[in-house]
Scaffold this motif. Structure first.
Motif, PDB file in Angstrom:
ATOM      1  N   MET A 170     -11.189  -2.385 -12.476  1.00 37.16           N
ATOM      2  CA  MET A 170     -10.641  -3.700 -12.818  1.00 37.16           C
ATOM      3  C   MET A 170      -9.988  -4.311 -11.591  1.00 37.16           C
ATOM      4  O   MET A 170      -9.299  -3.623 -10.844  1.00 37.16           O
ATOM      5  CB  MET A 170      -9.597  -3.523 -13.914  1.00 37.16           C
ATOM      6  CG  MET A 170      -8.997  -4.780 -14.444  1.00 37.16           C
ATOM      7  SD  MET A 170      -9.811  -5.208 -15.986  1.00 37.16           S
ATOM      8  CE  MET A 170      -9.406  -6.918 -16.125  1.00 37.16           C
ATOM      9  N   ASP A 171     -10.215  -5.594 -11.407  1.00 43.54           N
ATOM     10  CA  ASP A 171      -9.532  -6.369 -10.374  1.00 43.54           C
ATOM     11  C   ASP A 171      -8.544  -7.274 -11.094  1.00 43.54           C
ATOM     12  O   ASP A 171      -8.940  -8.263 -11.700  1.00 43.54           O
ATOM     13  CB  ASP A 171     -10.544  -7.185  -9.578  1.00 43.54           C
ATOM     14  CG  ASP A 171      -9.886  -8.136  -8.587  1.00 43.54           C
ATOM     15  OD1 ASP A 171      -8.656  -8.057  -8.381  1.00 43.54           O
ATOM     16  OD2 ASP A 171     -10.607  -8.968  -8.014  1.00 43.54           O
ATOM     17  N   PHE A 172      -7.257  -6.920 -11.059  1.00 45.68           N
ATOM     18  CA  PHE A 172      -6.254  -7.714 -11.759  1.00 45.68           C
ATOM     19  C   PHE A 172      -5.936  -9.016 -11.034  1.00 45.68           C
ATOM     20  O   PHE A 172      -5.311  -9.894 -11.598  1.00 45.68           O
ATOM     21  CB  PHE A 172      -4.981  -6.896 -12.006  1.00 45.68           C
ATOM     22  CG  PHE A 172      -5.167  -5.819 -13.033  1.00 45.68           C
ATOM     23  CD1 PHE A 172      -5.393  -6.147 -14.364  1.00 45.68           C
ATOM     24  CD2 PHE A 172      -5.133  -4.481 -12.683  1.00 45.68           C
ATOM     25  CE1 PHE A 172      -5.572  -5.167 -15.324  1.00 45.68           C
ATOM     26  CE2 PHE A 172      -5.308  -3.489 -13.637  1.00 45.68           C
ATOM     27  CZ  PHE A 172      -5.531  -3.836 -14.952  1.00 45.68           C
ATOM     28  N   GLY A 173      -6.358  -9.145  -9.785  1.00 47.06           N
ATOM     29  CA  GLY A 173      -6.196 -10.406  -9.068  1.00 47.06           C
ATOM     30  C   GLY A 173      -7.192 -11.442  -9.553  1.00 47.06           C
ATOM     31  O   GLY A 173      -6.853 -12.582  -9.832  1.00 47.06           O
ATOM     32  N   GLY A 174      -8.451 -11.037  -9.671  1.00 48.76           N
ATOM     33  CA  GLY A 174      -9.504 -11.941 -10.108  1.00 48.76           C
ATOM     34  C   GLY A 174      -9.757 -11.906 -11.601  1.00 48.76           C
ATOM     35  O   GLY A 174     -10.374 -12.804 -12.152  1.00 48.76           O
ATOM     36  N   GLY A 175      -9.293 -10.846 -12.266  1.00 49.07           N
ATOM     37  CA  GLY A 175      -9.444 -10.743 -13.709  1.00 49.07           C
ATOM     38  C   GLY A 175     -10.804 -10.282 -14.172  1.00 49.07           C
ATOM     39  O   GLY A 175     -11.229 -10.614 -15.268  1.00 49.07           O
ATOM     40  N   TRP A 176     -11.491  -9.484 -13.380  1.00 49.08           N
ATOM     41  CA  TRP A 176     -12.815  -9.055 -13.794  1.00 49.08           C
ATOM     42  C   TRP A 176     -12.957  -7.538 -13.795  1.00 49.08           C
ATOM     43  O   TRP A 176     -12.222  -6.827 -13.126  1.00 49.08           O
ATOM     44  CB  TRP A 176     -13.903  -9.690 -12.937  1.00 49.08           C
ATOM     45  CG  TRP A 176     -13.685  -9.643 -11.451  1.00 49.08           C
ATOM     46  CD1 TRP A 176     -13.127 -10.619 -10.686  1.00 49.08           C
ATOM     47  CD2 TRP A 176     -13.998  -8.580 -10.570  1.00 49.08           C
ATOM     48  NE1 TRP A 176     -13.078 -10.219  -9.376  1.00 49.08           N
ATOM     49  CE2 TRP A 176     -13.607  -8.977  -9.272  1.00 49.08           C
ATOM     50  CE3 TRP A 176     -14.569  -7.324 -10.733  1.00 49.08           C
ATOM     51  CZ2 TRP A 176     -13.768  -8.170  -8.158  1.00 49.08           C
ATOM     52  CZ3 TRP A 176     -14.731  -6.522  -9.619  1.00 49.08           C
ATOM     53  CH2 TRP A 176     -14.343  -6.941  -8.361  1.00 49.08           C
TER      54      TRP A 176
END
Length: 159
Positions: free
Chosen positions: A131-137
Protein backbone atom coordinates in the motif's frame (compact mmCIF):
# COMPACT_ATOMS: atom_id res chain seq x y z
CA UNK A 1 2.52 -14.28 22.15
CA UNK A 2 0.98 -11.23 23.82
CA UNK A 3 -2.80 -11.13 23.67
CA UNK A 4 -5.02 -8.06 23.74
CA UNK A 5 -6.82 -7.55 27.02
CA UNK A 6 -10.08 -7.16 25.09
CA UNK A 7 -11.27 -10.28 23.25
CA UNK A 8 -14.46 -8.62 21.96
CA UNK A 9 -16.37 -5.40 22.41
CA UNK A 10 -20.03 -4.47 22.70
CA UNK A 11 -21.30 -2.19 19.94
CA UNK A 12 -22.45 0.32 22.58
CA UNK A 13 -18.88 0.50 23.98
CA UNK A 14 -17.21 1.45 20.71
CA UNK A 15 -15.59 4.89 20.75
CA UNK A 16 -15.80 7.33 17.84
CA UNK A 17 -13.57 6.50 14.88
CA UNK A 18 -10.07 7.87 15.44
CA UNK A 19 -10.25 7.43 19.24
CA UNK A 20 -8.20 5.09 21.45
CA UNK A 21 -9.23 1.42 21.68
CA UNK A 22 -7.39 -1.76 22.71
CA UNK A 23 -3.90 -0.27 22.57
CA UNK A 24 -4.38 1.57 19.31
CA UNK A 25 -6.72 3.78 17.29
CA UNK A 26 -10.22 2.63 16.33
CA UNK A 27 -10.35 2.72 12.53
CA UNK A 28 -13.82 1.45 11.61
CA UNK A 29 -16.40 -1.32 11.82
CA UNK A 30 -16.32 -3.96 9.09
CA UNK A 31 -17.59 -7.44 8.31
CA UNK A 32 -15.30 -10.46 8.00
CA UNK A 33 -16.45 -14.05 7.62
CA UNK A 34 -19.99 -13.21 8.75
CA UNK A 35 -18.85 -11.37 11.91
CA UNK A 36 -18.92 -7.62 12.47
CA UNK A 37 -15.52 -6.48 13.72
CA UNK A 38 -13.68 -3.38 14.96
CA UNK A 39 -10.42 -2.62 13.15
CA UNK A 40 -7.71 -1.05 15.33
CA UNK A 41 -4.40 0.41 14.11
CA UNK A 42 -1.53 -0.11 16.55
CA UNK A 43 1.19 2.53 17.02
CA UNK A 44 3.99 0.03 16.30
CA UNK A 45 5.94 0.14 13.04
CA UNK A 46 7.75 -2.94 11.78
CA UNK A 47 10.12 -3.31 8.85
CA UNK A 48 11.19 -6.39 6.93
CA UNK A 49 10.74 -8.73 4.01
CA UNK A 50 7.32 -10.21 3.29
CA UNK A 51 8.86 -13.60 2.55
CA UNK A 52 11.00 -15.38 0.00
CA UNK A 53 10.76 -14.50 -3.68
CA UNK A 54 9.48 -17.49 -5.65
CA UNK A 55 7.88 -19.24 -2.68
CA UNK A 56 4.09 -19.34 -2.57
CA UNK A 57 2.69 -19.54 0.96
CA UNK A 58 -0.48 -21.57 1.09
CA UNK A 59 -3.17 -19.78 3.10
CA UNK A 60 -1.78 -16.25 2.63
CA UNK A 61 -3.83 -15.14 -0.38
CA UNK A 62 -6.98 -13.80 1.27
CA UNK A 63 -7.93 -10.33 0.06
CA UNK A 64 -9.90 -9.67 3.26
CA UNK A 65 -8.56 -11.77 6.18
CA UNK A 66 -5.23 -10.33 7.31
CA UNK A 67 -5.07 -12.42 10.45
CA UNK A 68 -5.23 -15.75 8.60
CA UNK A 69 -2.72 -14.47 6.03
CA UNK A 70 -0.34 -13.38 8.80
CA UNK A 71 -0.62 -16.73 10.60
CA UNK A 72 0.23 -18.56 7.34
CA UNK A 73 3.18 -16.21 6.78
CA UNK A 74 4.46 -16.82 10.33
CA UNK A 75 4.18 -20.59 9.92
CA UNK A 76 6.34 -20.23 6.80
CA UNK A 77 8.96 -18.28 8.79
CA UNK A 78 8.16 -14.63 7.95
CA UNK A 79 9.90 -12.51 10.58
CA UNK A 80 7.54 -9.53 10.22
CA UNK A 81 4.52 -11.81 10.57
CA UNK A 82 5.98 -13.38 13.71
CA UNK A 83 6.68 -9.91 15.17
CA UNK A 84 3.12 -8.77 14.41
CA UNK A 85 1.60 -11.84 16.08
CA UNK A 86 3.84 -11.32 19.15
CA UNK A 87 2.16 -7.91 19.51
CA UNK A 88 -1.26 -9.60 19.54
CA UNK A 89 -1.82 -8.13 16.09
CA UNK A 90 -1.48 -8.96 12.40
CA UNK A 91 -0.51 -7.48 9.05
CA UNK A 92 -3.53 -5.93 7.32
CA UNK A 93 -4.98 -7.58 4.21
CA UNK A 94 -5.74 -5.59 1.05
CA UNK A 95 -9.25 -4.83 2.35
CA UNK A 96 -8.00 -3.81 5.78
CA UNK A 97 -5.30 -1.63 4.17
CA UNK A 98 -7.97 0.16 2.16
CA UNK A 99 -9.98 0.72 5.35
CA UNK A 100 -6.87 2.31 6.87
CA UNK A 101 -6.53 4.53 3.81
CA UNK A 102 -10.18 5.63 4.09
CA UNK A 103 -9.64 6.57 7.76
CA UNK A 104 -6.45 8.45 6.83
CA UNK A 105 -8.37 10.30 4.13
CA UNK A 106 -10.94 11.27 6.79
CA UNK A 107 -8.06 12.71 8.90
CA UNK A 108 -8.54 10.08 11.62
CA UNK A 109 -5.07 8.51 11.30
CA UNK A 110 -1.54 9.54 10.50
CA UNK A 111 0.30 7.05 8.31
CA UNK A 112 3.75 7.43 6.80
CA UNK A 113 3.66 8.47 3.17
CA UNK A 114 7.39 8.23 2.48
CA UNK A 115 7.58 4.43 2.30
CA UNK A 116 5.44 1.61 0.97
CA UNK A 117 3.71 -0.70 3.48
CA UNK A 118 3.36 -4.46 3.11
CA UNK A 119 -0.09 -5.99 3.20
CA UNK A 120 -0.53 -9.64 4.14
CA UNK A 121 -2.30 -10.59 0.90
CA UNK A 122 -0.05 -12.62 -1.38
CA UNK A 123 -0.27 -11.90 -5.11
CA UNK A 124 1.79 -14.85 -6.37
CA UNK A 125 4.89 -16.90 -5.56
CA UNK A 126 6.99 -13.88 -6.50
CA UNK A 127 4.91 -10.91 -5.36
CA UNK A 128 2.80 -9.60 -2.48
CA UNK A 129 0.47 -6.62 -2.25
CA UNK A 130 1.63 -3.35 -0.77
CA UNK A 131 0.00 0.00 0.00
CA UNK A 132 1.12 3.53 -0.79
CA UNK A 133 -0.55 5.73 1.83
CA UNK A 134 0.72 8.85 0.06
CA UNK A 135 -1.03 8.07 -3.21
CA UNK A 136 -3.76 5.88 -1.75
CA UNK A 137 -3.28 2.85 -3.94
CA UNK A 138 -2.70 -0.89 -3.57
CA UNK A 139 -0.38 -2.73 -5.94
CA UNK A 140 0.49 -6.42 -6.21
CA UNK A 141 3.75 -6.41 -8.10
CA UNK A 142 6.53 -6.04 -5.59
CA UNK A 143 9.09 -8.73 -4.82
CA UNK A 144 8.49 -10.41 -1.48
CA UNK A 145 12.16 -10.22 -0.51
CA UNK A 146 12.20 -6.40 -0.50
CA UNK A 147 12.20 -4.50 2.81
CA UNK A 148 8.96 -2.58 3.46
CA UNK A 149 7.14 -1.18 6.48
CA UNK A 150 4.21 -2.82 8.28
CA UNK A 151 1.68 -1.10 10.52
CA UNK A 152 0.11 -3.94 12.52
CA UNK A 153 -3.62 -3.97 13.22
CA UNK A 154 -5.90 -5.77 15.63
CA UNK A 155 -9.51 -6.82 14.99
CA UNK A 156 -12.11 -7.39 17.71
CA UNK A 157 -15.48 -9.10 17.25
CA UNK A 158 -18.37 -6.73 17.99
CA UNK A 159 -21.05 -8.24 20.22
Amino acid sequence: MTQSVLQSIAAADLPERGQTLAGGVFVTRYWLNGQERALILLPDELSGKWGEYGVEIKGASSYSDGESNTRAMAEAGSEIAIKALELGAFIPSCLEGQLLMAAKDDDLLTLREDRFHWLSSQFSANFAYYMDFGGGWVHGRYGKSSERLVRPVRSLPIQ
